[in-house]
Design a protein around this motif. Structure first.
Motif, short mmCIF file in Angstrom:
data_model
loop_
_atom_site.label_atom_id
_atom_site.label_comp_id
_atom_site.label_asym_id
_atom_site.label_seq_id
_atom_site.Cartn_x
_atom_site.Cartn_y
_atom_site.Cartn_z
N ASN A 52 -9.49 -3.44 -1.26
CA ASN A 52 -8.11 -3.89 -1.50
C ASN A 52 -8.03 -4.92 -2.62
OD1 ASN A 52 -6.99 -2.21 0.50
ND2 ASN A 52 -7.45 -3.71 2.10
N ASP A 88 -3.94 1.10 4.99
CA ASP A 88 -4.21 -0.25 4.52
C ASP A 88 -4.98 -1.05 5.56
OD1 ASP A 88 -0.86 -1.67 5.08
OD2 ASP A 88 -2.08 -0.28 6.23
N ASN A 127 -7.87 -2.83 -5.63
CA ASN A 127 -6.89 -1.73 -5.61
C ASN A 127 -7.57 -0.39 -5.87
OD1 ASN A 127 -4.71 -3.38 -5.02
ND2 ASN A 127 -4.13 -3.64 -7.16
#
Length: 122
Positions: free
Chosen positions: A73, A53, A76
């Motif tokens: 991000n 991440d 997703n």
């Protein structure tokens, strides 16, 4: 639960390029590591590339320099840009994510996509 939708596989000649995408949806609180694995006929599933991440990446030696993993991000979504493809890159490519989902409590689990076929002809 998390659903993974993969796209971008296909047939390409050796030396060509493909870009795989994997979009995650569902009751997602946060996505941790995301990655791609592949399985060639008669062989075990193997790691291709992963990305944390925080954006740290890891690659199998066989794809270093040729493949690039990235993630968005906000969407997703994880991507795999594959360049200079070789016949030995042929296989089913699977997206994998570690996700924290929202329910009665927060749960962390591992999810797999359905796989997308990549075929590289010589």
């Amino acid at each position: 639960q998390v659903q993974l939708a993969e796209s971008g596989g296909g047939l390409v000649q050796a030396g060509g390029s493909l870009r795989l995408s994997c979009a995650a949806s569902g009751s997602i609180f946060r996505l941790n590591a995301m990655g791609w694995f592949r399985q060639a006929p008669g062989k075990q599933r193997e790691l291709v590339a992963t990305i944390t991440d925080g954006g740290s990446t890891n690659y199998a030696d066989s794809v270093k320099v040729r493949f690039t993993i990235s993630r968005d991000n906000a969407k997703n979504t994880v991507y795999l840009q594959m360049n200079s493809l070789k016949p030995e890159d042929t296989g089913v490519y699977y997206c994998n994510v570690e996700a924290i989902t929202v329910g009665a409590t927060l749960l962390i689990d591992d999810y797999w996509g359905q796989g997308t076929q990549v075929t590289v002809s010589s």
